[in-house]
Enzyme design. Structure first.
Site, short mmCIF file in Angstrom:
data_model
loop_
_atom_site.label_atom_id
_atom_site.label_comp_id
_atom_site.label_asym_id
_atom_site.label_seq_id
_atom_site.Cartn_x
_atom_site.Cartn_y
_atom_site.Cartn_z
N ASP A 67 0.73 -1.10 0.10
CA ASP A 67 0.08 -0.02 -0.14
C ASP A 67 0.92 1.29 0.03
OD1 ASP A 67 -2.43 1.22 0.11
OD2 ASP A 67 -1.94 1.86 2.31
N ASP A 82 -1.21 25.46 14.49
CA ASP A 82 -1.95 24.36 13.58
C ASP A 82 -1.39 22.93 13.93
OD1 ASP A 82 -3.06 22.46 11.90
OD2 ASP A 82 -2.46 23.34 10.02
N GLU A 114 -0.07 18.06 8.58
CA GLU A 114 0.42 19.21 7.73
C GLU A 114 1.06 20.43 8.00
OE1 GLU A 114 -2.58 17.32 7.99
OE2 GLU A 114 -2.71 16.32 6.22
N SER A 126 -11.44 24.44 10.31
CA SER A 126 -12.83 23.56 10.01
C SER A 126 -13.38 23.21 8.80
CB SER A 126 -13.86 24.74 10.72
OG SER A 126 -14.15 25.52 9.81
N ALA A 127 -14.12 21.91 8.76
CA ALA A 127 -14.55 21.63 7.53
C ALA A 127 -15.27 22.49 6.65
CB ALA A 127 -15.27 20.28 7.73
N ARG A 167 -12.31 25.56 5.73
CA ARG A 167 -11.24 25.34 4.94
C ARG A 167 -10.18 26.07 5.33
NH1 ARG A 167 -12.40 23.38 -0.60
NH2 ARG A 167 -13.45 25.30 -0.72
N LEU A 168 -10.17 26.81 6.46
CA LEU A 168 -8.81 27.72 6.76
C LEU A 168 -8.56 27.44 8.02
CD1 LEU A 168 -10.66 31.09 5.47
CD2 LEU A 168 -8.77 30.07 4.31
#
Length: 684
Positions: free
Chosen positions: A311, A348, A352, A380-381, A384-385
């Protein structure tokens, strides 16, 4: 009823490394215990040697023998030593894993589980009484009483008692990280676990059985080799039995003690004495890798694997996308982009975000504000920031459309160089993130799957061993091809589905190849069951663990490469020492046959190439060499023959040269030296 677990984790260590002296003493004691014929039934060749040793011992007390009593006693003693040395090798191999087995047993004894009898109601019960399907509740500080699957809750679990790794891992219901292992400790929160194994069937039980050599089942290769050794022994027994009638027909008589000695030196005692130790040591190396084998056949098949399905995520790449490059907008300095990206990522905590901070710290070291002075805007979804507000400045990073929307811009308003870079990143399978500060677009961050260091070299080594690697990924063909080229794999299955994996494995097997695969999800179960070697991750789903024939307790997909290496070492070691053992017999013909028939056919003296002093010295020297060579080869049997990166033909030539030629030459040298020593001290 709430019953708390009182046991603490036992330290996992190998007794051989911590206390070498007790290991040797226990192995020596076990060497005598294993003289029991019921135990030697597992080693037919050594059982034959024990019977001949017993016969020779009895002959020492029979009057009128043609051999001096002192020589007969020495032959009898060395025959007993031959059996003891073989038993010692097996006991030493078993002892290397016994300490780990004792530690695992100690951790599970007296363990109390809380079994659910009704929703919210529990009863205390001995963990040994749990059955498949029982539901137990485990809270922080308690040991998980058996293998199972989390059906409710999320918690950190310390698996050090099984894997040796002290860092806790997260286990939760649903998904591919729901499986838990018995004898591991919950360190936070709580879990509701459905038990998936009856007593004697758990990972812990399998591990204990695997490291206890006495309970290890023989592999098909060992059984076949045992049959070969028994066949050779019967042939030599028939040959030796015909020598006495032949001697009498020629007008002579051969001493029974000498005939017994001839039989023992001709049968393949070297490999017969070390065969069990080689197998146990090979399985022990597998245990040291924290891999549980459900069958010995899987380990041997690993040694003959020709195709590896791996994988991409977590095996070939790190799994989390990492920062690999940055490109600034026109009119923006590199320092401004670096500072903006760093500040937007400082708070963050995603992999990533951490990779961006690590990248910039290495590339552009700069002062960083204290985290408690930042106003954090978490990802947050919906938006996206993510980013921070600091001293009146606003720093943000995120998906292209999200940042453009935050700035009130459209795609068409992107600077041309930046638009081209975003398109290039997307086409290569990477992820572009835009960075802005105080309403100004600073540049783009390139996140990509990063190939693990050294993985290309490992694939090249497998290729030299004749093993083809196939990368399995759900990525689109373009992205998959880019990662495959960087990693150096031989083939790719892009946009992989369970049906695609299964079809590829069946195709390879139909072409006569052995296939290995690793996986952790329920969608991997069909392919794991079909593969000749299926390696499941211990933290994966129960379906994957049940379908595979190997389970990696560390849940490290790259372990499959190490399993292949262990399998090859096991097969090559058996083959090398079998070659050495059979080649040994040539020298013994030149030592013993002239000694036996020197009185009947003096002309056979020309075969005494070693110039041995006397018939008694020749036979005794051969017997002594036959016993000592087992001792000399014990380290090699336990360590295993090193497998170099080469094709099968090269490995065969190398082993024939080293162990075939070595097996021919070593007895000539060894028997002659022993003859000189015995003659010098007057023992023959």
């Amino acid at each position: 009823m709430n019953a708390r677990n009182e046991l603490i984790d036992q330290p996992v260590r190998h007794e051989a490394a911590a206390h070498p002296a007790p290991l040797w003493r226990e192995a020596l004691r076990q060497a005598f215990v294993k003289l029991d014929p019921r135990q030697l039934m597992r080693q037919p060749v050594m059982l034959l040697v024990e019977i001949t040793a017993l016969m020779t011992t009895l002959l020492c007390f029979v009057p009128g023998q043609a051999v001096a009593t002192g020589v007969a006693v020495q032959i009898a003693l060395w025959l007993w030593f031959t059996v003891l040395f073989a038993n010692f090798a097996e006991a030493l191999a078993e002892g290397r894993g016994k300490a780990r087995a004792d530690s695992l047993k100690a951790g599970s004894q007296g363990l109390i589980a809380r079994r659910q009898v009704a929703p919210g109601q529990y009863e205390g019960i001995a963990a040994s009484r749990l059955r498949r399907g029982d539901v137990v509740r485990v809270e922080a500080g308690e040991l998980i009483p058996g293998d199972g699957e989390v059906i409710e809750g999320i918690a950190a679990v310390n698996e050090a008692a099984i894997t040796g790794e002290s860092a806790p891992v997260i286990r939760e219901s649903g998904g591919d990280r729901s499986a838990v292992t018995g004898n591991t400790r919950v360190v936070s929160d709580w879990l509701l676990v459905r038990i998936s194994a009856n007593p004697g069937e758990s990972t812990l039980d399998r591990m204990i059985a695997l490291v206890e050599g006495a309970r290890r089942q023989k592999t098909p290769n060992e059984v076949a080799l045992d049959i070969l050794l028994i066949g050779l022994s019967l042939i030599f027994l028939l040959v030796v039995a015909t020598l006495q009638p032949f001697a009498r027909f020629s007008g002579g008589e051969l001493p029974l003690v000498f005939l017994v000695a001839l039989l023992v030196t001709l049968v393949p005692t070297t490999i017969g004495g070390l065969l069990s130790a080689i197998g146990i040591a090979g399985m022990d190396r597998l245990v040291r890798l924290n891999v549980i084998a459900k069958s010995g056949r899987a380990v041997e098949a690993a040694g003959d694997v020709q195709v590896l399905l791996l994988d991409k995520t977590g095996t070939i790449t790190f799994g989390n996308r990492r920062c690999s490059a940055m490109l600034k907008s026109p009119g923006v300095s590199g320092q401004a982009l670096a500072q903006g990206a760093l500040l937007a990522s400082l708070a963050d905590d995603t992999p990533e975000g951490k990779s961006i901070v690590e990248y910039l710290r290495n590339l552009h070291p700069m002062p960083e504000p204290a985290r408690d002075r930042l106003t954090v805007v978490p990802f947050s979804a919906e938006t996206r920031l993510s980013g921070v507000d600091w001293e009146g400045h606003v720093y943000r990073k995120g998906a292209v459309d999200a940042v453009l929307g935050f700035l009130g811009l459209t795609r068409e308003q992107l600077p041309e160089p930046l638009a081209r870079e975003i398109e290039r990143i997307a086409q290569s399978g990477g992820t572009p993130l835009l960075v802005c500060a105080d309403g100004q677009l600073l540049g783009v961050i390139h996140l990509k799957d990063v190939v693990k260091p050294g993985i290309r070299e490992r694939f090249a080594e497998l290729r030299r061993l004749g093993i083809r690697t196939v990368m399995v990924t759900g990525d689109n063909p373009l992205t998959a091809a880019a990662i495959a080229a960087e990693a150096g794999v031989d083939d790719v299955i892009a946009e992989a589905t369970p049906e695609k994996k299964l079809a590829r494995i069946r195709q390879e097997q139909a072409d006569g190849r052995l296939v290995a695969m690793c996986g952790d999800g329920a969608n991997d179960a069909p392919a794991l069951a079909q593969a000749d070697v299926g390696l499941a991750m211990n933290d994966g789903t129960q379906a994957a663990r049940e379908a595979a024939n190997l389970v990696d307790l560390d849940s490290d997909p790259t372990k499959l490469l190490d399993v292949v290496q262990v399998g090859k070492e096991l097969l090559v070691t058996r083959g090398a020492l079998t070659t050495f053992s059979v080649a040994n017999d040539v020298a013994k013909y030149f030592a013993i046959l002239p000694a036996l028939f020197s009185g009947i056919y003096p002309q056979l003296g020309v075969l005494n190439l070693m110039g041995l002093a006397s018939p008694q010295s020749a036979i005794l020297s051969a017997i002594v060499f036959n016993a000592l060579i087992i001792v000399a080869l014990i380290p090699l049997a336990l360590r295993g023959v090193r497998v170099e990166a080469a094709d099968a033909a090269s490995l065969l030539r190398r082993n024939l040269l080293i162990y075939g030629l070595g097996g021919l030459v070593a007895p000539f040298v060894g028997i002659k030296l022993i003859d000189l020593l015995l003659t010098a001290v007057g023992l023959a």
